[in-house]
Design a protein around this motif. Structure first.
Motif: not given
Length: 377
Positions: A23-28, A119-124, A129-131
């Motif tokens: 599913p991670c191969d979809a457009p980003k 950066y760490n806050i946004l990464r978290s 959102f695992e999807e």
């Protein structure tokens, strides 16, 4: 025959897996961000500092702040070359006047800390959102960072970046205890009026509400009609009085706080007590997740031991009265205290969709962005 059966048995899973797509191969999509260095420096300066001191590094001026390899900031470099740094060092009283290198080192370390934390806050937030299939990375050169994610989550990503996330629970005040504050608002409004005629601050509210002496509601309005009220509240004389008195006047959440305000959305102005000491309760959040069902989701929040203790004491002092749950200066929810809250748990509701609740939970759990972010082209 047995050999054929075994062959089929082993080949079927292989064929099945070959047809499964990642599913991670979809457009980003991608968001590139950097810290708002102008806001970061102002955040580090003394509260009574003249903001014009930082005008040379405002993005609109064109002289951008740059962390050089020798750790010299353009701001201190600018004032050193101009030969007039009194105003600059007045904003940082803990540093000896003329010690440009010491101030440079201090600003660099503190701003780098803001950068890493954001950066760490946004990464978290993104990874909650695992999807999203998020791919965070640092940008080379001057700095900044990039977040790549599935383009179907672009609206979610925008809100994860834009919401600062400063959360607190504050005591409310009763209307009957705000008489002096309302009198000051009347005085400020008269001074703002061209005619100087007597006018009433409460008369600016366009929804007729009979004042309840024991209610924290000052009045009702709409987003579209609240401009003049906000002008009074932001007036220096009014702000000074409220700050000295330990009072804040905050609006309740509009009908569509996440996802865009509406001009006709209903609002209430609430009087609350300022936090005078300690960190906001939002810094003590241990867990935040979405509960309930898809039609009526709720963000369930749990605090650590220190937060639970503060919430218990806060609720004990305010039995029979309302507490205001505040996110980024907006009251999201009013909760009347029936009995002390002893377990450090509460819920945030308010007509949010499941996805909006997920965004709110991610923001609360990750912590607040102390400094705004700028989007990079």
């Amino acid at each position: 025959m047995r050999y054929i059966r075994l062959t089929i048995l082993f080949l079927f899973p292989v064929l099945f897996l070959a047809n499964c797509s990642d599913p991670c191969d979809a457009p980003k999509a991608e968001i590139k961000l950097d810290l708002d260095y102008y806001a970061a420096i102002r955040n580090l300066a003394a509260k009574d500092c003249d903001p014009e001191v930082f005008a040379p590094i405002h993005p609109s001026v064109g002289l951008s702040l740059d962390i050089q390899e020798d750790l010299v900031f353009e701001l201190t470099k600018y004032y050193e070359e101009e030969g007039n740094a009194d105003a600059l060092f007045a904003c940082f009283p803990d540093h000896a006047p003329g010690d440009f290198q010491g101030l440079n080192d201090y600003l660099f370390e503190e701003v780098r800390f803001f950068f890493d934390v954001s950066y760490n806050i946004l990464r978290s937030r993104f990874e909650s959102f695992e999807e999203s299939c998020v791919e965070p990375s640092m940008l080379p050169g001057r700095g900044g960072y990039s977040f790549q994610f599935l383009d179907t989550l672009q609206p979610v990503a925008d809100q994860l970046v834009e919401i600062p996330g400063k959360f607190d629970i504050l005591e409310t005040m009763r209307y009957k205890d705000c008489g002096e504050a309302l009198a000051m608002a009347d005085s400020v409004l008269v001074g703002m009026s061209d005619s100087g005629a007597a006018v009433s601050f409460t008369g600016l509210f366009n929804r007729e509400v009979m004042p309840n002496p024991n209610s924290p509601v000052i009045g009702e309005s709409t987003v579209g009609d609240s401009a003049q009220i906000n002008q009074v509240l932001s007036h220096p004389e009014m702000k000074g009085y409220l700050d000295q008195s330990g009072i804040e006047m905050l609006w309740t959440k509009a009908d569509a706080r996440i996802g865009g305000d509406k001009a006709d959305a209903g609002l209430q102005l609430i009087a609350v007590k300022q936090r005078r000491s300690g960190d906001p309760i939002g810094t003590r959040i241990l867990e935040a997740f979405v509960g309930g069902d898809d039609l009526k989701p709720a963000v369930r929040v749990g605090l650590n031991a220190a937060g639970a203790k503060e919430l218990r004491e806060l609720s004990e002092r305010n039995q029979g009265r309302s507490l205001a749950m505040v996110l980024d200066g907006v009251i999201w929810q009013m909760a009347k205290v029936g009995q002390p809250l002893i377990d450090g748990r509460f819920e945030l509701t308010g007509g949010l969709s499941k996805q909006q609740s997920q965004i709110l939970a991610a923001v609360l759990l990750s912590g607040a962005l102390e400094v705004p972010l700028l989007r990079l082209e």
